[in-house]
Design a protein around this motif. Structure first.
Motif, PDB file in Angstrom:
ATOM      1  N   ARG A  61       0.815  -1.220   0.000  1.00 54.98           N
ATOM      2  CA  ARG A  61       0.000   0.000   0.000  1.00 54.98           C
ATOM      3  C   ARG A  61       0.845   1.264   0.000  1.00 54.98           C
ATOM      4  O   ARG A  61       0.502   2.266  -0.633  1.00 54.98           O
ATOM      5  CB  ARG A  61      -0.919   0.006   1.227  1.00 54.98           C
ATOM      6  N   ASP A 161      -8.464  -7.852  -6.358  1.00 53.91           N
ATOM      7  CA  ASP A 161      -8.055  -7.734  -4.953  1.00 53.91           C
ATOM      8  C   ASP A 161      -7.181  -8.893  -4.492  1.00 53.91           C
ATOM      9  O   ASP A 161      -6.537  -8.809  -3.446  1.00 53.91           O
ATOM     10  CB  ASP A 161      -9.290  -7.651  -4.054  1.00 53.91           C
ATOM     11  N   LYS A 162      -7.174  -9.985  -5.246  1.00 50.92           N
ATOM     12  CA  LYS A 162      -6.438 -11.178  -4.831  1.00 50.92           C
ATOM     13  C   LYS A 162      -5.182 -11.446  -5.652  1.00 50.92           C
ATOM     14  O   LYS A 162      -4.211 -12.018  -5.147  1.00 50.92           O
ATOM     15  CB  LYS A 162      -7.351 -12.413  -4.908  1.00 50.92           C
ATOM     16  N   LYS A 216      -3.473 -13.787  -3.155  1.00 52.56           N
ATOM     17  CA  LYS A 216      -4.002 -13.860  -1.795  1.00 52.56           C
ATOM     18  C   LYS A 216      -5.145 -14.866  -1.792  1.00 52.56           C
ATOM     19  O   LYS A 216      -6.298 -14.530  -2.123  1.00 52.56           O
ATOM     20  CB  LYS A 216      -4.471 -12.480  -1.333  1.00 52.56           C
ATOM     21  N   THR A 218      -6.603 -16.458   0.709  1.00 54.35           N
ATOM     22  CA  THR A 218      -7.571 -16.102   1.745  1.00 54.35           C
ATOM     23  C   THR A 218      -7.041 -14.874   2.471  1.00 54.35           C
ATOM     24  O   THR A 218      -5.957 -14.363   2.150  1.00 54.35           O
ATOM     25  CB  THR A 218      -7.774 -17.255   2.747  1.00 54.35           C
ATOM     26  N   GLU A 219      -7.769 -14.419   3.469  1.00 54.39           N
ATOM     27  CA  GLU A 219      -7.300 -13.284   4.258  1.00 54.39           C
ATOM     28  C   GLU A 219      -6.033 -13.622   5.027  1.00 54.39           C
ATOM     29  O   GLU A 219      -5.258 -12.743   5.393  1.00 54.39           O
ATOM     30  CB  GLU A 219      -8.395 -12.830   5.222  1.00 54.39           C
ATOM     31  N   LYS A 220      -5.813 -14.919   5.267  1.00 54.81           N
ATOM     32  CA  LYS A 220      -4.666 -15.329   6.073  1.00 54.81           C
ATOM     33  C   LYS A 220      -3.543 -15.989   5.276  1.00 54.81           C
ATOM     34  O   LYS A 220      -2.430 -16.137   5.789  1.00 54.81           O
ATOM     35  CB  LYS A 220      -5.133 -16.298   7.163  1.00 54.81           C
ATOM     36  N   SER A 222      -1.286 -16.307   1.600  1.00 57.78           N
ATOM     37  CA  SER A 222      -0.870 -15.776   0.304  1.00 57.78           C
ATOM     38  C   SER A 222       0.200 -16.673  -0.294  1.00 57.78           C
ATOM     39  O   SER A 222       0.945 -17.354   0.422  1.00 57.78           O
ATOM     40  CB  SER A 222      -0.343 -14.341   0.443  1.00 57.78           C
ATOM     41  N   THR A 277      -0.817 -15.567   7.994  1.00 54.18           N
ATOM     42  CA  THR A 277      -1.086 -14.652   9.101  1.00 54.18           C
ATOM     43  C   THR A 277      -2.085 -15.307  10.052  1.00 54.18           C
ATOM     44  O   THR A 277      -3.304 -15.060   9.968  1.00 54.18           O
ATOM     45  CB  THR A 277      -1.647 -13.313   8.584  1.00 54.18           C
ATOM     46  N   GLU A 280      -3.584 -11.527  13.962  1.00 46.51           N
ATOM     47  CA  GLU A 280      -3.564 -10.199  13.343  1.00 46.51           C
ATOM     48  C   GLU A 280      -2.177  -9.588  13.328  1.00 46.51           C
ATOM     49  O   GLU A 280      -1.776  -8.943  12.359  1.00 46.51           O
ATOM     50  CB  GLU A 280      -4.540  -9.271  14.076  1.00 46.51           C
ATOM     51  N   THR A 283       2.947 -12.617  11.374  1.00 48.27           N
ATOM     52  CA  THR A 283       3.084 -13.003   9.972  1.00 48.27           C
ATOM     53  C   THR A 283       4.221 -14.004   9.840  1.00 48.27           C
ATOM     54  O   THR A 283       5.323 -13.775  10.361  1.00 48.27           O
ATOM     55  CB  THR A 283       3.372 -11.788   9.078  1.00 48.27           C
TER      56      THR A 283
END
Length: 428
Positions: A61, A161-162, A216, A218-220, A222, A277, A280, A283
């Motif tokens: 980002r 987004d992935k 990515k 999933t959210e957790k 990559s 991850t 939260e 990593t």
């Protein structure tokens, strides 16, 4: 002096003992990554993704600039095959050396946009070895100093987004080497003596590429895959200088070369990386590197004048492809402080009985620690330290004879390396 022994000294061209990767590969490209065992292909940590996986850059980002430098402090020793059972005088065989590989990254693009671009500057090959005067292998090598700089303009695009992809043009912008060794010489006036040879050259600019895909799942979780292409490092018209030779015209006529040409393949690397991850603030990363060292089959020199009757000679290297396994993690203790740790196991590409003084390589085990501290939203400092143990490795004279590689030295090598590093980063 034989051409084979001259060739061994030249084998150090662009290939001295690397800091923490097998053969002559160096991967000290990002300070955060360094603290996590060198992982990076499956993560989008910062602008150093340009090196580890250009496909991940679009998922970073922040826009920013970062610069880092490391100090590779190596302690190497050697014991000849017939020197006894202890390293009695090993501390004087190789002097301790320090080199300073660096990295610089600048990343640009919209914060919430689909693309990112940037420029990377790094030093993937750079080392120094300095053997003590009179050591057993002085007719193979006494000293080497290697420097290189690579530049990589990079672009990355987030398909959604992935999924993101990226690629960089790798420019081998600067390479320089200086290596030296002693020469056994037969004096026509009676008896033997020894002279000295120095090879000094600069490599031509060459192009390659670095490309990657980042997903990515999933959210957790990559996943990343990257590929850095092979580049042939070519030195043309390097300088050959002989000193301390007898004044006899016969001797001088056998050592009349003043220029040399040589090519060394810098191998392709494929990396599969995972990022996880579970919490939260925690990593984890796992990388597997596959380096196509088998491209390095031999080292061949061409001289502008005959050396002992021939303008060319070839020396066997016969490297094999090799894997490196890396594991690391980071934990955000506070909004400002993040700590890291990791390790790696690096398989040597050098086969038994093929070890050379300029690359006294063996399987190596590394442990790493690191931390980052943010001063506000824009400025931060990254620290890392690596501890590398190149495992003790022995080759015998009989092995050298069996492999027909008697242009190197029988004995035992071992090396320990400490690599502290610091990086500064600024986000905008």
């Amino acid at each position: 002096m034989t051409l084979k022994s001259l060739l061994l000294a030249g084998g150090a061209l662009l290939g001295a003992t690397a800091a923490q990767a097998g053969g002559f590969q160096v991967t000290l490209a990002g300070q955060k990554n360094n603290g996590m065992g060198g992982v990076g292909a499956g993560l989008a940590l910062d602008q150093a993704a340009m090196f580890y996986n250009p496909g991940a850059l679009a998922m970073v980002r922040e826009r920013g600039v970062q610069v880092g430098v490391n100090a590779t402090m190596a302690r190497s020793v050697f014991r000849g095959q017939y020197a006894g059972t202890q390293y009695d005088n090993s501390a004087r065989t190789l002097d301790n050396t320090v080199t300073t590989p660096f990295n610089l990254y600048a990343g640009f693009g919209p914060t919430e946009g689909k693309w990112k671009a940037g420029i990377a500057v790094y030093t993937p090959f750079g080392s120094k070895l300095d053997y003590a005067d009179g050591w057993e292998g002085r007719f193979a090598l006494t000293e080497i100093d290697l420097k290189s700089i690579f530049v990589q303009p990079t672009a990355s695009y987030a398909v959604n987004d992935k999924l993101s992809v990226g690629a960089g043009l790798v420019v081998f912008a600067y390479g320089a080497v200086n290596l030296q060794r002693d020469l056994p010489v037969q004096n026509p006036n009676g008896g033997g003596t020894y002279g000295h040879i120095e090879l000094d050259g600069k490599a031509d600019t060459k192009l390659g590429f670095n490309a990657g895909v980042f997903y990515k799942a999933t959210e957790k979780l990559s996943v990343g895959v990257s590929y850095r292409s092979k580049i042939d490092a070519v030195v043309k018209g390097g300088d050959v200088t002989f000193t301390n030779l007898p004044s006899s015209p016969v001797v001088r006529s056998n050592f009349g070369a003043s220029k040399f040409d040589v090519m060394l393949p810098l191998p392709a690397t494929t990396t599969l990386g995972l990022g996880f991850t579970p919490l939260e603030k925690l990593t984890l990363g796992l990388d597997v590197n596959y380096v196509q060292w088998s491209a390095y089959e031999k080292l061949e020199f061409t001289f502008d004048q005959p050396v002992n009757g021939s303008n060319t000679s070839s020396s066997v290297r016969d490297y094999q492809d090799a894997f490196t396994f890396r594991l690391g993690g980071q934990y955000q203790l506070t909004d400002a402080l993040t700590v890291r740790a990791g390790g790696s196991y690096d398989m040597s590409p050098v086969k038994d009985g093929y070890v050379t003084p300029e690359t006294p390589d063996a399987d190596r085990i590394s442990g790493t620690v690191g931390l980052s501290y943010k001063f506000g939203e824009k400025f931060g400092v990254d620290l890392s330290t690596q501890f590398v143990r190149i495992q003790e490795r022995t080759q015998t004279q009989q092995e050298l004879i069996n492999n027909n590689v008697t242009d190197r030295v029988a004995g035992t090598y071992k090396t320990n390396i400490v690599i502290p590093g610091i990086g500064l980063n600024y986000n905008f």
